[in-house]
Enzyme design. Structure first.
Site, PDB file in Angstrom:
ATOM      1  N   ASP A   1       0.814  -1.209   0.000  1.00  8.95           N
ATOM      2  CA  ASP A   1       0.000   0.000   0.000  1.00  8.95           C
ATOM      3  C   ASP A   1       0.850   1.263   0.000  1.00  8.95           C
ATOM      4  O   ASP A   1       0.472   2.276  -0.597  1.00  8.95           O
ATOM      5  CB  ASP A   1      -0.930   0.005   1.214  1.00  8.95           C
ATOM      6  CG  ASP A   1      -2.192  -0.812   0.984  1.00  8.95           C
ATOM      7  OD1 ASP A   1      -2.399  -1.277  -0.159  1.00  8.95           O
ATOM      8  OD2 ASP A   1      -2.968  -0.988   1.934  1.00  8.95           O
TER       9      ASP A   1
ATOM     10  N   ASN B   1      -5.283   8.796   1.738  1.00 12.75           N
ATOM     11  CA  ASN B   1      -5.786   8.102   2.924  1.00 12.75           C
ATOM     12  C   ASN B   1      -6.299   9.080   3.978  1.00 12.75           C
ATOM     13  O   ASN B   1      -7.473   9.098   4.284  1.00 12.75           O
ATOM     14  CB  ASN B   1      -4.702   7.213   3.529  1.00 12.75           C
ATOM     15  CG  ASN B   1      -4.725   5.807   2.973  1.00 12.75           C
ATOM     16  OD1 ASN B   1      -5.528   5.482   2.102  1.00 12.75           O
ATOM     17  ND2 ASN B   1      -3.833   4.962   3.469  1.00 12.75           N
ATOM     18  N   GLU B   2      -5.391   9.874   4.553  1.00 15.29           N
ATOM     19  CA  GLU B   2      -5.797  10.781   5.611  1.00 15.29           C
ATOM     20  C   GLU B   2      -4.790  11.906   5.792  1.00 15.29           C
ATOM     21  O   GLU B   2      -3.626  11.796   5.399  1.00 15.29           O
ATOM     22  CB  GLU B   2      -5.977  10.047   6.951  1.00 15.29           C
ATOM     23  CG  GLU B   2      -4.703   9.652   7.649  1.00 15.29           C
ATOM     24  CD  GLU B   2      -4.048   8.388   7.144  1.00 15.29           C
ATOM     25  OE1 GLU B   2      -2.812   8.408   6.949  1.00 15.29           O
ATOM     26  OE2 GLU B   2      -4.757   7.385   6.931  1.00 15.29           O
TER      27      GLU B   2
ATOM     28  N   ASP C   1      -4.015  13.798  21.701  1.00 12.98           N
ATOM     29  CA  ASP C   1      -2.820  13.530  20.905  1.00 12.98           C
ATOM     30  C   ASP C   1      -2.910  14.158  19.526  1.00 12.98           C
ATOM     31  O   ASP C   1      -1.886  14.455  18.911  1.00 12.98           O
ATOM     32  CB  ASP C   1      -2.598  12.022  20.759  1.00 12.98           C
ATOM     33  CG  ASP C   1      -2.041  11.391  22.023  1.00 12.98           C
ATOM     34  OD1 ASP C   1      -1.749  12.130  22.982  1.00 12.98           O
ATOM     35  OD2 ASP C   1      -1.900  10.152  22.058  1.00 12.98           O
TER      36      ASP C   1
ATOM     37  N   TYR D   1      -5.405   4.131   9.469  1.00 14.06           N
ATOM     38  CA  TYR D   1      -5.148   4.825  10.731  1.00 14.06           C
ATOM     39  C   TYR D   1      -6.454   5.262  11.392  1.00 14.06           C
ATOM     40  O   TYR D   1      -6.635   5.159  12.610  1.00 14.06           O
ATOM     41  CB  TYR D   1      -4.236   6.019  10.433  1.00 14.06           C
ATOM     42  CG  TYR D   1      -3.688   6.752  11.634  1.00 14.06           C
ATOM     43  CD1 TYR D   1      -3.751   6.224  12.919  1.00 14.06           C
ATOM     44  CD2 TYR D   1      -3.074   7.995  11.469  1.00 14.06           C
ATOM     45  CE1 TYR D   1      -3.235   6.908  14.003  1.00 14.06           C
ATOM     46  CE2 TYR D   1      -2.552   8.688  12.543  1.00 14.06           C
ATOM     47  CZ  TYR D   1      -2.645   8.143  13.807  1.00 14.06           C
ATOM     48  OH  TYR D   1      -2.127   8.837  14.873  1.00 14.06           O
ATOM     49  N   ASN D   2      -7.377   5.749  10.605  1.00 10.94           N
ATOM     50  CA  ASN D   2      -8.663   6.201  11.127  1.00 10.94           C
ATOM     51  C   ASN D   2      -9.374   5.100  11.914  1.00 10.94           C
ATOM     52  O   ASN D   2      -9.894   5.340  13.013  1.00 10.94           O
ATOM     53  CB  ASN D   2      -9.541   6.671   9.966  1.00 10.94           C
ATOM     54  CG  ASN D   2     -10.980   6.923  10.370  1.00 10.94           C
ATOM     55  OD1 ASN D   2     -11.285   7.908  11.012  1.00 10.94           O
ATOM     56  ND2 ASN D   2     -11.876   6.021   9.975  1.00 10.94           N
TER      57      ASN D   2
ATOM     58  N   SER E   1      -8.020   2.444  13.286  1.00 11.83           N
ATOM     59  CA  SER E   1      -7.238   2.138  14.483  1.00 11.83           C
ATOM     60  C   SER E   1      -7.499   3.148  15.594  1.00 11.83           C
ATOM     61  O   SER E   1      -7.363   2.824  16.774  1.00 11.83           O
ATOM     62  CB  SER E   1      -5.741   2.114  14.144  1.00 11.83           C
ATOM     63  OG  SER E   1      -5.444   1.079  13.230  1.00 11.83           O
TER      64      SER E   1
END
Length: 258
Positions: free
Chosen positions: A45, A117-118, A147, A160-161, A163
């Protein structure tokens, strides 16, 4: 797509990907990117995102094959005299629009980047970040302490989102995920699902004492004071997937993974 598509093969530096590229080029030939009908990306990826960032403006559909550690955006690599041309003919397209990020830094400079992605803001030190959240010019959260925070696309919502306990968004839903990262205050806020045309602006409330960095996919900028994010209206990329395991089905299936 033509009956015999011209393919540009790209590979990550990993040895399996390089070796696979050599075999595929020998079997199907290779074309320069500007002459190709399709780009075939070999890797994981990370390499797919790199390919989209480097060559997305070329407006060529990309068929990825997994030869890396993570391959959510990739098809399976098969080296048993598999007919790649037949796979390409049957492949189903998935259209992705990246996020556009505009950043102002503490030094007064500005920078921009794309994210498929983000876009994520993270504290740079042991101290929590203090941020404000504006949507379409209206302050929705005057002070978010934690954070960090992120905005994710549907294609990136499973990474990541997810997670960070953000929602998985259906492909083609024209939505974005706004997800806090380890929020302290407001403690009960778990994020929001936004319309894709929402303009999101984050301001760092104490950039000297509590510095914050921002990352668009893998492009990091440190010491930011303001970050504006919106979905691109001009850039769109097309990924190709085997019909039995297309991207929409993968995103849907992730919601039932145990």
């Amino acid at each position: 797509m033509t009956a015999m598509p011209r393919i540009a093969f790209l590979a990550s530096p990993a040895e399996p990907a390089v070796a696979a590229r050599a075999r595929l080029v020998q079997r199907y030939g290779d074309h320069a990117l500007h002459d190709a009908d399709i780009v075939c990306a070999l890797g994981g990826d990370g390499f797919m995102l790199q390919t989209l960032h480097r060559h997305g403006a070329a407006d060529k559909p990309v068929f990825g094959m997994k030869l890396g550690s993570v391959g959510f955006l990739m098809n399976q690599y098969r080296d048993d005299e598999d007919d790649l041309l037949a796979r390409l003919q049957r492949a189903e397209p998935a259209h992705l629009r990246p996020l556009e990020m505009l950043v102002q830094t503490e030094s007064g400079t500005s920078a921009g980047s794309l994210a498929y992605n983000e876009v994520s803001l993270l504290r740079q030190t042991r101290q929590a970040a203090h941020l404000s959240v504006d949507l379409n010019g209206q302050t929705r959260i005057a002070e978010l302490i934690g954070d960090g925070v992120m905005v994710a696309t549907p294609a990136g919502s499973t990474a990541y989102n997810y997670s960070a306990h953000g929602p998985i968004l259906p492909l083609g839903s024209h939505t974005l995920a706004l997800t806090p990262i380890a929020p302290y205050r407001p403690r009960r806020w778990r994020g929001a699902i936004l319309k894709a045309d929402t303009e999101v602006r984050f301001r760092v409330l104490d950039p000297y004492k509590r510095p914050v960095s921002v990352t668009a996919d893998s492009h990091e900028i440190r010491d930011v004071v303001e970050v504006t994010i919106r979905e691109s209206t001009e850039r769109r990329v097309t990924l190709l997937f085997d019909p039995e395991h297309n991207l929409e089905e993968r995103i849907f299936s992730e919601q039932f993974a145990v």
